[in-house]
Design a protein around this motif. Structure first.
Motif, PDB file in Angstrom:
ATOM      1  N   UNK A 153       0.842  -1.204   0.000  1.00  0.00           N
ATOM      2  CA  UNK A 153       0.000   0.000   0.000  1.00  0.00           C
ATOM      3  C   UNK A 153       0.871   1.245   0.000  1.00  0.00           C
ATOM      4  N   UNK A 154       1.936   1.251   0.803  1.00  0.00           N
ATOM      5  CA  UNK A 154       2.831   2.409   0.828  1.00  0.00           C
ATOM      6  C   UNK A 154       3.604   2.546  -0.481  1.00  0.00           C
ATOM      7  N   UNK A 155       4.004   1.401  -1.048  1.00  0.00           N
ATOM      8  CA  UNK A 155       4.730   1.448  -2.326  1.00  0.00           C
ATOM      9  C   UNK A 155       3.821   1.980  -3.428  1.00  0.00           C
ATOM     10  N   UNK A 156       2.574   1.520  -3.449  1.00  0.00           N
ATOM     11  CA  UNK A 156       1.642   1.993  -4.478  1.00  0.00           C
ATOM     12  C   UNK A 156       1.383   3.494  -4.337  1.00  0.00           C
ATOM     13  N   UNK A 157       1.352   3.950  -3.087  1.00  0.00           N
ATOM     14  CA  UNK A 157       1.174   5.398  -2.867  1.00  0.00           C
ATOM     15  C   UNK A 157       2.374   6.170  -3.412  1.00  0.00           C
ATOM     16  N   UNK A 158       3.570   5.619  -3.201  1.00  0.00           N
ATOM     17  CA  UNK A 158       4.774   6.261  -3.752  1.00  0.00           C
ATOM     18  C   UNK A 158       4.724   6.284  -5.274  1.00  0.00           C
ATOM     19  N   UNK A 159       4.266   5.192  -5.868  1.00  0.00           N
ATOM     20  CA  UNK A 159       4.189   5.128  -7.329  1.00  0.00           C
ATOM     21  C   UNK A 159       3.193   6.162  -7.857  1.00  0.00           C
ATOM     22  N   UNK A 160       2.051   6.294  -7.186  1.00  0.00           N
ATOM     23  CA  UNK A 160       1.029   7.255  -7.621  1.00  0.00           C
ATOM     24  C   UNK A 160       1.578   8.677  -7.577  1.00  0.00           C
ATOM     25  N   UNK A 161       2.125   9.078  -6.424  1.00  0.00           N
ATOM     26  CA  UNK A 161       2.632  10.444  -6.277  1.00  0.00           C
ATOM     27  C   UNK A 161       3.842  10.664  -7.179  1.00  0.00           C
ATOM     28  N   UNK A 162       4.702   9.655  -7.290  1.00  0.00           N
ATOM     29  CA  UNK A 162       5.876   9.803  -8.142  1.00  0.00           C
ATOM     30  C   UNK A 162       5.526   9.930  -9.608  1.00  0.00           C
ATOM     31  N   UNK A 163       4.574   9.100 -10.082  1.00  0.00           N
ATOM     32  CA  UNK A 163       4.181   9.166 -11.493  1.00  0.00           C
ATOM     33  C   UNK A 163       3.498  10.480 -11.836  1.00  0.00           C
TER      34      UNK A 163
END
Length: 940
Positions: A359-369
């Motif tokens: 969940x934290x990794x997916x959040x990083x991917x969303x904000x990063x992308x």
């Protein structure tokens, strides 16, 4: 307030799985549900009281308390007696019902409390996170669940859980950010994302939920479904917003009804969208709340607005308390009541931790992308704010409630196993618990680590400076209160010892803005603009401005605050378009619209513009005075005060022009304000008499109702600008008013009244004359390519002028352009009517030629016109006789009493030294009249 939303989402009320009648449940008294509410509120009060002043969100404590209560009831043999029966009753309610009870109020409160200007600026960022962000998160989590987790779910089931876990609910973090003084833009982005995410995540959930249950969708059907559910919800929210705001306008000084209407419309909009039209109720209520924030905040006066704020704050507190405690109970029951999860999957706890990491990794991917776009749109986003945005991706009640719905469906569905439903509740409840306890509780350390919880140097200086000012005010108060006739003097050292906040002042007072740097300039500009906005609120309460005018003024201040660091004060820039007439008014003035309607809209627009200008000038004057009183003289304050004064120049000039052209508009606006203020003063006087005991309550209410009736009459039927009848205006005009009644009456019947806005051309140079224009109110300016007006101080015509008469009489094209320089009330008479009048009576003919010379004098020899009065000019013209003029190779035969001797009398006193000659002309005598050679006629 913001916590309300999160609590609402955490409102997971669980349905009994097969029947609502387990043995313990059936023996429970329904009244036991009330006990649980009372106990929950007491626990919530205790948590908020004990945690006040700490950095721990009290909602996290409520979730842990709920888990504890649920563990005692479902995990031990002791039970909780009546309280436990109440817990089981609440836990057995359908989750959709509980969401319908709490969600509308929480969503509306959260959306309504946001600042509309910041919503507009951050809208692109919020849409990115709530749209593509949710889809990216759903795909990432769904892929991880499908490819890594050992549950052999198909893609639709994996994506269903991924969609559930994509609904962020960072209300507790928003509350913490505000408590720490974090930037409003970051709080707006986080809260706006959570609002929209709840809606879009539910839409994604509904899509995959239907697919899991066996419905098939192609890409066209998916797009159609998403568009219908989302856009339809927005439309319903706006429709209910418009209807309820219109209703609010008919409610007069009744705070109870106003507040009740906001509560009722939030529930009706949710039910209509969710159950009636089958679209997203969350998005509908969110849209409704934002619509209210945009157009209805000024609909509530000072007392009503304060009551509304306290009401929704209480609703948010109660909903938060119940929802988070219930969420804890549901998580505990989901874990303790499903032993088969751990029997079949012994590593479920490990996979829960792994899912939390994903969940934290997916959040990083969303904000990063999306970071390049988030950085570009709105206020922008730096790396520190992006880190907080990642860590604030909490999950809450919406996800938990939706997982309970899946659990309920799995008990009777062939497409979902009961074990899958239990895993959904287990994983969702675990993620809610971990994100709230880990992320929510550690945000303070991340903020401190990133130096985002510190005050700026400018704010620190302001605080220190203010403390010294507070000490001075305390001394002044002591001088007034320290001694009295009955008790004698007080002891100042003891008084000061109790004012602990002022005991640690060190050194001398330092002015907060010593250096003239951009940071200090921005700070002082924002403080002055905040004072301007506060003055607008005061004027709204005093009745000086209307609700719609207040909205315009508030918005202009918000826009100026955004630009405070880059340019001087610019709040007038946002008001210009509301002061000047828009282009569509020229279309309204076409012949297809009735003239009375045109006049009404034009005068109304003029009134509104006057209110805007007057309020702008008054607010800036108040803010400048308050700023000077607080901060004194300083170079930086002088710069901002000078900017404020320069901002008001155009508004002041507009009011001066209206005072000259349409003074009756200003008089009506002022009369309306004074009437409102007098009536409010009477209300305050009556209430004060009741407070001091000179009036009984019934007597006060009787008088109060009588004044309120007068006030309502004023608001429903305010004084309006009265335009005199055309016959009255014609009778006072110098041209038609001087005509004999036998000649005037035929013209009155054919005269056309018209209202022209600024910049309208009455006629063009070289065009064929079609009639004459009589100016009743307003200013008209003239320009010409052949006749120069550089010597004219005021190349304009005002009240009483007759335009185009000379060209009509001689039958030649117009000599110049005539353009309105303000709003102009004028009359038009066709050429045929004037020519027939000319032939009717020699005396009338003589008079018309005299009048025609007035305009020519203004055009050709403006110095004399401006030095002489209008009456003196008419008398001089009446004494002259006929002559012929030779100008630039052309001979003009001027009939009786026209321009010839006007020029002789005016031009003769001037010489070449007056800079009037550029090309010579010769005045030729006619019928024995005298002449003079080489006369100075360059003005021609």
């Amino acid at each position: 307030m913001e916590e309300v939303k999160e609590n609402l989402y955490a409102l997971p009320l669980r349905m009994l799985e097969e029947s609502s009648g387990s043995s313990s449940s059936s023996s429970s008294d329904p009244v036991d549900a009330v006990i649980f509410v009372g106990i929950s509120l007491v626990l919530g009060i205790a948590s908020r009281h004990l945690l006040r002043g700490t950095r721990v969100p009290y909602t996290v404590a409520l979730l842990i308390i709920g888990i504890g209560l649920g563990s005692l009831e479902y995990g031990t043999s002791h039970k909780l007696g009546k309280i436990g029966d109440g817990i089981r009753l609440w836990n057995s309610i359908d989750p959709d019902l509980l969401l319908a009870v709490f969600l509308p109020a929480l969503l509306f409160e959260s959306a309504f409390s946001m600042e509309v200007h910041q919503i507009k600026r951050c809208m692109a960022q919020m849409l990115l996170l709530a749209g593509p962000g949710v889809l990216i998160s759903t795909c990432c989590l769904g892929s991880a669940l499908k490819l890594i987790f050992p549950y052999e779910w198909n893609w639709t089931t994996s994506l269903l859980l991924g969609g559930l876990l994509s609904a962020t609910d960072p209300v507790a973090v928003v509350a913490l950010l505000k408590e720490l003084g974090a930037s409003k833009k970051l709080s707006t982005i986080i809260e706006g994302e959570s609002l929209m995410n709840d809606g879009t995540a539910i839409v994604v959930y509904q899509l995959f939920y239907k697919m899991v249950l066996g419905q098939s969708f192609n890409w066209v059907a998916i797009i159609e479904f998403l568009a219908k559910v989302s856009l339809g919800a927005v439309g319903i929210g706006i429709a209910f917003g418009i209807a309820s705001v219109l209703w609010l306008r008919f409610i007069f000084n009744d705070t109870v009804i106003e507040i009740a209407l906001t509560l009722a419309v939030s529930y009706i909009a949710y039910f209509t969208a969710q159950e009636g039209v089958d679209v997203s109720g969350v998005l509908a209520v969110m849209t409704l709340g934002m619509f209210y924030a945009a157009v209805a905040k000024t609909a509530f006066k000072a007392d009503g607005q304060q009551s509304l704020h306290h009401f929704w704050e209480m609703v948010a507190y109660i909903a938060n308390t119940l929802i988070f405690i219930l969420s804890g109970v549901v998580i505990a029951e989901g874990v303790l009541g499903n032993d088969k999860i751990f029997q079949n999957h012994g590593y479920s706890w490990g996979y829960l931790i792994l899912l939390y990491i994903f969940v934290q990794i997916s959040r990083c991917i969303v904000v990063g992308a999306l970071y390049p776009f988030l950085r570009y749109f709105g206020y922008g986003l730096d790396l520190k704010e992006a880190a907080i945005l990642i860590w604030s991706g909490l999950r809450g009640a919406v996800a938990l409630s939706l997982s309970l719905s899946v659990k309920h469906t799995s008990d009777s569905s062939l497409n979902l196993s009961s074990e899958t439903g239990s895993l959904f509740v287990f994983f969702t409840g675990g993620i809610v618990f971990l994100t709230l306890t880990v992320n929510g509780s550690t945000t303070q350390f991340i903020l401190h680590f990133l130096d985002m919880d510190k005050l700026s140097a400018a704010k620190k200086r302001i605080l220190d400076y203010t403390k010294y000012e507070m000490l001075n005010k305390a001394l002044e108060a002591f001088e007034d209160l320290g001694d009295d006739e009955e008790l004698g003097p007080a002891d100042w050292p003891t008084v000061k010892r109790y004012i602990a906040s002022l005991n640690n002042l060190e050194g001398d007072r330092v002015h907060p803005h010593i250096a003239l740097d951009p940071t200090n300039l921005k700070d002082i500009r924002i403080r002055l603009l905040n004072g301007v906005q506060s003055a607008y609120w005061g004027m709204l309460d005093e009745g000086r401005i209307t609700q719609s005018t207040a909205n315009l003024l508030m918005q202009s201040v918000d826009e100026a605050i955004d630009a405070a660091s880059d340019e001087p004060l610019c709040d007038w820039k946002g008001l210009k378009s509301n002061v000047h007439f828009p282009n569509y008014y020229k279309f309204i003035q076409t012949s297809m619209f009735p003239q009375k309607l045109v006049t009404y809209f034009t005068v109304e627009r003029l009134e509104s513009a006057c209110c805007v200008c007057a309020a702008f000038l008054r607010a800036h004057r108040i803010a400048r005075r308050q700023l000077h009183d607080f901060i004194g003289d300083s170079p930086i304050a002088s710069v901002v005060i000078t900017e404020s004064e320069a901002e008001g120049e155009e508004a002041r000039k507009f009011l001066e022009d209206v005072h000259i052209t349409f003074p009756q508009v200003l008089r009506v606006v002022k009369t309306r304000q004074v009437t409102y203020s007098v009536l409010n003063h009477l209300i305050d006087y009556i209430q004060n008499l009741e407070k001091v005991g000179l009036l009984e309550e019934k007597e006060m209410l009787h008088l109060h109702d009588a004044v309120q009736t007068d006030l309502k009459k004023l608001l429903r039927n305010p004084p309006l600008v009265k335009i005199p009848k055309i016959t009255d205006l014609i009778s006072v005009h110098p041209l038609l008013g001087a005509l004999p009644s036998t000649a005037r009456k035929p013209l009155e019947a054919s005269t056309k009244e018209t209202m022209k806005t600024r910049g309208v051309t009455l006629y063009k140079e070289g065009s064929k004359p079609k009639g004459i224009w009589l100016i009743s109110n307003g200013v008209v300016k003239w320009t010409s390519k052949t006749i120069r007006n550089k010597h004219s101080l005021h190349p304009t015509f005002t009240h009483g002028s007759t335009l185009g008469l000379y060209e009509v009489l001689i039958g030649k094209p117009h000599m110049c352009d005539m353009i309105t320089d303000s709003v102009v009330l004028c009359f038009f008479i066709e050429s045929d009517r004037i020519l027939s009048l000319l032939r009717s009576d020699p005396a009338v003919e003589d008079f018309l030629w005299q009048e025609s010379a007035i305009v020519l004098a203004k055009l050709m020899v403006p110095q004399i016109f401006e030095k002489m009065g209008l009456q003196d000019l008419r008398a001089l013209i009446a004494e002259r006789s006929m002559m012929t003029i030779y100008i630039r190779g052309e001979t003009i035969e001027v009939p009786h009493q026209s321009i010839g001797f006007l020029l002789e009398g005016f031009i003769k006193p001037f010489s070449v030294q007056d800079e009037l000659i550029t090309s010579p002309a010769v005045l030729l005598p006619s019928h024995g009249n005298q002449s003079f050679q080489n006369a100075d006629t360059s003005a021609l």
